[in-house]
Design an enzyme around this catalytic site. Structure first.
Site, PDB file in Angstrom:
ATOM      1  N   LYS A 107       0.894  -1.168   0.000  1.00 28.78           N
ATOM      2  CA  LYS A 107       0.000   0.000   0.000  1.00 28.78           C
ATOM      3  C   LYS A 107       0.929   1.214   0.000  1.00 28.78           C
ATOM      4  O   LYS A 107       1.427   1.628   1.061  1.00 28.78           O
ATOM      5  CB  LYS A 107      -0.886  -0.053   1.262  1.00 28.78           C
ATOM      6  CG  LYS A 107      -1.809   1.138   1.460  1.00 28.78           C
ATOM      7  CD  LYS A 107      -3.180   0.936   0.869  1.00 28.78           C
ATOM      8  CE  LYS A 107      -4.025   2.195   1.010  1.00 28.78           C
ATOM      9  NZ  LYS A 107      -5.353   2.066   0.410  1.00 28.78           N
ATOM     10  N   ASP A 125      -5.845  -0.573   6.565  1.00 31.87           N
ATOM     11  CA  ASP A 125      -5.552  -1.348   5.355  1.00 31.87           C
ATOM     12  C   ASP A 125      -4.288  -2.187   5.555  1.00 31.87           C
ATOM     13  O   ASP A 125      -4.255  -3.358   5.196  1.00 31.87           O
ATOM     14  CB  ASP A 125      -5.364  -0.412   4.157  1.00 31.87           C
ATOM     15  CG  ASP A 125      -6.693   0.114   3.639  1.00 31.87           C
ATOM     16  OD1 ASP A 125      -7.697  -0.030   4.352  1.00 31.87           O
ATOM     17  OD2 ASP A 125      -6.713   0.650   2.518  1.00 31.87           O
TER      18      ASP A 125
HETATM   19  N1  LIG Z   1     -17.430  -8.579  -0.318  1.00 30.59           N
HETATM   20  C1  LIG Z   1     -17.398  -8.063   0.903  1.00 30.59           C
HETATM   21  N2  LIG Z   1     -18.006  -8.727   1.935  1.00 30.59           N
HETATM   22  C2  LIG Z   1     -17.987  -8.216   3.179  1.00 30.59           C
HETATM   23  N3  LIG Z   1     -17.395  -7.044   3.535  1.00 30.59           N
HETATM   24  C3  LIG Z   1     -16.779  -6.350   2.556  1.00 30.59           C
HETATM   25  C4  LIG Z   1     -16.738  -6.824   1.203  1.00 30.59           C
HETATM   26  N4  LIG Z   1     -16.063  -5.908   0.473  1.00 30.59           N
HETATM   27  C5  LIG Z   1     -15.685  -4.938   1.314  1.00 30.59           C
HETATM   28  N5  LIG Z   1     -16.117  -5.202   2.566  1.00 30.59           N
HETATM   29  C6  LIG Z   1     -15.930  -4.344   3.746  1.00 30.59           C
HETATM   30  O1  LIG Z   1     -16.280  -3.013   3.374  1.00 30.59           O
HETATM   31  C7  LIG Z   1     -15.380  -2.061   3.936  1.00 30.59           C
HETATM   32  C8  LIG Z   1     -14.697  -1.288   2.810  1.00 30.59           C
HETATM   33  O2  LIG Z   1     -13.899  -2.204   2.045  1.00 30.59           O
HETATM   34  P1  LIG Z   1     -12.357  -1.951   1.825  1.00 30.59           P
HETATM   35  O3  LIG Z   1     -11.725  -1.391   3.052  1.00 30.59           O
HETATM   36  O4  LIG Z   1     -11.774  -3.182   1.263  1.00 30.59           O
HETATM   37  O5  LIG Z   1     -12.447  -0.796   0.712  1.00 30.59           O
HETATM   38  P2  LIG Z   1     -11.256   0.027   0.029  1.00 30.59           P
HETATM   39  O6  LIG Z   1     -11.632   0.242  -1.377  1.00 30.59           O
HETATM   40  O7  LIG Z   1      -9.983  -0.678   0.289  1.00 30.59           O
HETATM   41  O8  LIG Z   1     -11.280   1.415   0.809  1.00 30.59           O
HETATM   42  P3  LIG Z   1     -10.089   2.524   0.932  1.00 30.59           P
HETATM   43  O9  LIG Z   1     -10.338   3.499  -0.175  1.00 30.59           O
HETATM   44  O10 LIG Z   1     -10.337   3.101   2.292  1.00 30.59           O
HETATM   45  O11 LIG Z   1      -8.769   1.835   0.816  1.00 30.59           O
HETATM   46  C9  LIG Z   1     -14.414  -2.866   4.799  1.00 30.59           C
HETATM   47  O12 LIG Z   1     -14.916  -2.899   6.117  1.00 30.59           O
HETATM   48  C10 LIG Z   1     -14.473  -4.275   4.183  1.00 30.59           C
HETATM   49  O13 LIG Z   1     -14.147  -5.298   5.096  1.00 30.59           O
HETATM   50 MG   LIG Z   2      -8.274   0.002   1.230  1.00 33.82          MG
END
Ligand SMILES: Nc1ncnc2c1ncn2[C@@H]1O[C@H](COP(=O)(O)OP(=O)(O)OP(=O)(O)O)[C@@H](O)[C@H]1O
Ligand SMILES: [Mg+2]
Length: 247
Positions: free
Chosen positions: A42, A56
């Site tokens: 990251k 993350d």
């Molecule tokens: N398919 C899924 N099933 C259950 N929970 C999910 C799923 N996809 C994402 N989440 C949950 O939704 C939230 C947001 O997902 P995530 O943190 O992966 O997004 P991101 O795109 O990495 O965000 P950021 O821009 O902050 O890096 C987290 O709490 C994650 O665990």
């Molecule tokens: Mg993320």
């Protein structure tokens, strides 16, 4: 000294919160289980500290099963929940691309394959003149675009694909993930993948449903295998190594 050759994917999102970390960590766990020892990186993280549970970096470390520590996975961390440009400024720093790229040196030495998670979407300001997409440009990695599965995703996905192409970054594939903001009864979920493939001229490598409960790593690997075309992702990574696209 010449850098070791590596292959990888830049995991970009159509937005913040679409599931980049969830998908990156799950994919890394699944690929590693198959013997492809991918690392995770990251390059810039804002809004949390590396070791904070739920950050993350912490999730990428604990879910993927890599040995690298959260602070190695996310070497540049700024506590304010702002775009990297402003989060760095709030911490009294002016971010540079060189600094961002330098942060991946150790991981590139340790891993032949890297899944690199962007921050937010692609048009996210990093410096006065550069956006998040420019990190992918500098790394020379194709994108794996993570998008929401429901209504609105066609627009966001196609705009991201076309923006990346305009910047000279190929998009290797898309994964549609049922993010928290998606509604399970959304009728568009059944047809979005087909339309994105058609108008984006791109393969959709997976449709990941929302998990209702937390799973063990083994269960998550089985879940990813079930919903994502891991063979396509492996082929992309292996082709980069053979073709010498990884630097
Ligand atoms: N398919 C899924 N099933 C259950 N929970 C999910 C799923 N996809 C994402 N989440 C949950 O939704 C939230 C947001 O997902 P995530 O943190 O992966 O997004 P991101 O795109 O990495 O965000 P950021 O821009 O902050 O890096 C987290 O709490 C994650 O665990
Ligand atoms: Mg993320």
């Amino acid at each position: 000294m010449k850098e070791q050759r590596y292959a990888g994917l830049f995991i970009a999102g159509t937005d913040t919160g679409v599931g980049k970390t969830f998908v990156t960590a799950g994919l890394a766990a699944a690929l590693r289980e198959e013997g492809l020892k991918a690392g995770v990186w990251k390059p810039v993280m804002s809004g949390a500290l590396a070791n904070e549970v739920g950050s993350d970096a912490y999730r990428l470390h604990s879910i993927s099963g890599v040995e690298d520590l959260p602070e190695e996975i996310a070497p540049l961390v700024f506590p304010e929940p702002l775009t990297p440009l402003l989060a760095a400024r709030a911490a009294g720093q002016e971010l540079t691309m060189e600094q961002v790229l330098r942060g991946g040196k150790i991981l590139k030495e340790r891993h032949h394959y890297l899944l690199v998670e962007g921050a937010g979407g692609l048009a996210v300001p990093l410096t006065e003149t550069e956006m998040m997409i420019d990190v992918a440009v500098q790394l020379g990695l194709p994108l794996l675009l993570v998008a929401r599965s429901g209504l609105g995703t066609i627009n966001h996905t196609l705009l991201s694909i076309w923006y990346a192409r305009e910047k000279g970054v190929p998009v290797a594939g898309v994964i549609l993930n049922e993010a928290k903001t998606d509604h399970t009864d959304d009728a568009s979920i059944a047809t979005n993948a087909r339309l994105i493939e058609r108008y984006g001229e791109i393969p959709v490598w997976g449709k990941v449903p929302r998990l209702k409960e937390s799973l063990s790593r083994q269960q998550l690997v089985a879940f990813m295998r079930q919903h994502v075309n891991l063979a396509a992702i492996r082929s992309e990574l292996e082709a980069q190594m053979i073709g010498g696209e990884g630097s």
